[in-house]
Design a protein around this motif. Structure first.
Motif, mmCIF file in Angstrom:
data_model
loop_
_atom_site.group_PDB
_atom_site.id
_atom_site.type_symbol
_atom_site.label_atom_id
_atom_site.label_comp_id
_atom_site.label_asym_id
_atom_site.label_seq_id
_atom_site.Cartn_x
_atom_site.Cartn_y
_atom_site.Cartn_z
ATOM 1 N N GLY A 1 -15.821 -2.208 31.345
ATOM 2 C CA GLY A 1 -15.640 -2.950 29.940
ATOM 3 C C GLY A 1 -16.480 -3.569 30.097
ATOM 4 O O GLY A 1 -16.179 -4.581 28.752
ATOM 5 N N SER B 1 -15.032 -7.987 35.996
ATOM 6 C CA SER B 1 -14.716 -6.338 36.349
ATOM 7 C C SER B 1 -13.761 -6.030 37.846
ATOM 8 O O SER B 1 -14.397 -6.316 39.100
ATOM 9 C CB SER B 1 -15.539 -4.564 36.286
ATOM 10 O OG SER B 1 -16.272 -4.579 34.776
ATOM 11 N N MET C 1 -14.062 -6.651 31.604
ATOM 12 C CA MET C 1 -14.037 -7.432 30.378
ATOM 13 C C MET C 1 -15.498 -7.947 30.247
ATOM 14 O O MET C 1 -16.216 -8.634 31.116
ATOM 15 C CB MET C 1 -13.053 -8.416 29.668
ATOM 16 C CG MET C 1 -13.579 -9.176 28.480
ATOM 17 S SD MET C 1 -11.880 -10.186 28.259
ATOM 18 C CE MET C 1 -12.177 -10.576 26.503
ATOM 19 N N TRP D 1 -18.926 -10.005 27.595
ATOM 20 C CA TRP D 1 -19.308 -10.536 26.262
ATOM 21 C C TRP D 1 -20.548 -10.514 26.682
ATOM 22 O O TRP D 1 -21.874 -10.383 27.329
ATOM 23 C CB TRP D 1 -19.010 -12.301 26.727
ATOM 24 C CG TRP D 1 -17.699 -12.672 27.091
ATOM 25 C CD1 TRP D 1 -16.593 -13.000 25.830
ATOM 26 C CD2 TRP D 1 -16.919 -12.073 28.193
ATOM 27 N NE1 TRP D 1 -15.640 -13.010 26.564
ATOM 28 C CE2 TRP D 1 -15.142 -12.476 27.902
ATOM 29 C CE3 TRP D 1 -17.864 -12.270 29.498
ATOM 30 C CZ2 TRP D 1 -14.509 -13.021 28.944
ATOM 31 C CZ3 TRP D 1 -15.836 -12.599 30.551
ATOM 32 C CH2 TRP D 1 -14.548 -12.537 30.209
ATOM 33 N N THR E 1 -17.733 -8.907 22.112
ATOM 34 C CA THR E 1 -16.540 -8.741 23.359
ATOM 35 C C THR E 1 -16.011 -7.054 23.305
ATOM 36 O O THR E 1 -16.232 -6.939 22.804
ATOM 37 C CB THR E 1 -15.523 -9.648 22.900
ATOM 38 O OG1 THR E 1 -14.826 -9.205 22.272
ATOM 39 C CG2 THR E 1 -16.177 -11.086 22.868
ATOM 40 N N THR E 2 -15.664 -7.322 24.788
ATOM 41 C CA THR E 2 -15.930 -5.501 25.217
ATOM 42 C C THR E 2 -14.827 -5.695 26.435
ATOM 43 O O THR E 2 -14.661 -6.578 27.349
ATOM 44 C CB THR E 2 -17.400 -4.760 25.855
ATOM 45 O OG1 THR E 2 -17.270 -5.239 26.613
ATOM 46 C CG2 THR E 2 -18.152 -4.464 23.934
ATOM 47 N N TRP E 3 -14.293 -4.845 26.472
ATOM 48 C CA TRP E 3 -12.679 -3.910 26.933
ATOM 49 C C TRP E 3 -12.815 -2.842 27.402
ATOM 50 O O TRP E 3 -12.674 -2.259 26.643
ATOM 51 C CB TRP E 3 -11.488 -5.288 26.965
ATOM 52 C CG TRP E 3 -10.919 -5.219 26.139
ATOM 53 C CD1 TRP E 3 -11.006 -6.094 25.063
ATOM 54 C CD2 TRP E 3 -10.033 -4.655 26.003
ATOM 55 N NE1 TRP E 3 -10.117 -5.065 23.986
ATOM 56 C CE2 TRP E 3 -9.192 -4.171 24.543
ATOM 57 C CE3 TRP E 3 -9.248 -3.324 26.773
ATOM 58 C CZ2 TRP E 3 -8.405 -3.911 23.998
ATOM 59 C CZ3 TRP E 3 -8.334 -2.526 26.484
ATOM 60 C CH2 TRP E 3 -7.646 -2.646 24.855
ATOM 61 N N GLY F 1 -9.850 1.309 25.480
ATOM 62 C CA GLY F 1 -10.611 -0.083 25.362
ATOM 63 C C GLY F 1 -11.255 -0.269 23.872
ATOM 64 O O GLY F 1 -11.568 0.509 22.745
#
Length: 246
Positions: A44, A133, A148, A150, A166-168, A189
């Motif tokens: 993530g 995570s 998640m 940043w 942002t990622t997740w 995701g």
């Protein structure tokens, strides 16, 4: 690379070619058990766990439930014109702290990368990144994984889409589903770092797979996947992958 213990709780790693995750004390995810889409394999926090490789060194500490790691990678360390930890070289420094319980793992990570940027202009490879995570393993063989991340560039450029991102991801693996050695997995995701832009579609990636152990050395994995694109048609498909291990 060469990895060796330093006392009871410390491990050191040094090498001309080594990858970030080779030196981290903990990888905070068990998803996937059989990789299909690469974008869902970074717990993530895609920018913080960027799996950079090159000349590097690291220290990891592990005692009881606590672990910590400090890792330095120079992507172009073999290039004499760039070198290791120089202004011209591309260097990644990662720090991670993790707590590992009997049935769960949680980790926080920070990575800074300069991308060899000496011009003080916007560069997608010149950034700071953070992530959190974790995974939880249930008694019935199900592993729940989520994370998640940043990313903040040193200098932004809206025109080049070099902005805060942002990622997740969330992934579930059900071990021994249907038969011993077979695994069912599902993941969802971010298909890329999401930006706070007007009209941006926030594309996602999805996959489902079933890994079947044909023998001790051969695994067959049928999978279905879909990857959304900002302002374009989705990429959707299926595959059957055969893996040989000896």
């Amino acid at each position: 690379y060469y990895q060796f213990p330093v006392g009871e709780s410390l491990t050191a790693t040094v090498g001309a070619v080594v990858r970030q995750d080779d030196m981290l004390a903990v990888w905070p995810s068990s998803y996937p058990s059989d990789s299909v889409l690469d974008v869902l394999t970074y717990a993530g926090a895609n920018a913080a766990y960027n799996l950079s490789s090159g000349a590097g060194a690291g220290l990891s500490y592990a005692k009881d439930n606590l672990s910590a790691s400090l890792v330095v990678i120079s992507d172009e360390g073999t290039d004499a014109s760039e070198g290791v930890l120089t202004d011209e070289g591309s260097d990644d420094i990662t720090a991670q702290v993790a707590w590992v319980g009997d049935s769960f793992t949680v980790a926080a990570v920070y990575t800074t990368s300069d991308g060899g940027n000496t011009t003080d202009t916007a560069d997608a490879n010149d950034f700071d990144a953070w992530g959190i995570s974790g995974q939880y393993d249930f008694d019935n063989g199900i592993s729940l994984n989520a994370g998640m991340g940043w990313k903040t560039p040193e200098n932004e450029s809206d025109a080049s889409n070099i902005e805060d991102e942002t990622t997740w991801s969330v992934g579930v693996v059900w071990s021994d589903f249907g038969a011993e050695g077979n695994n069912l997995g599902f993941g969802i995701g971010t298909a890329e770092g999401h930006r706070d832009d007007s009209g941006y579609d926030d594309p996602l990636a999805y996959e489902v797979y079933y890994s079947m152990a044909v023998s001790d050395n051969i695994t067959v994995t049928p999978a279905f996947f879909s990857v959304e694109k900002d302002g374009a048609d989705d990429v959707t498909g299926g595959l059957i992958k055969t893996t040989f291990q000896f």
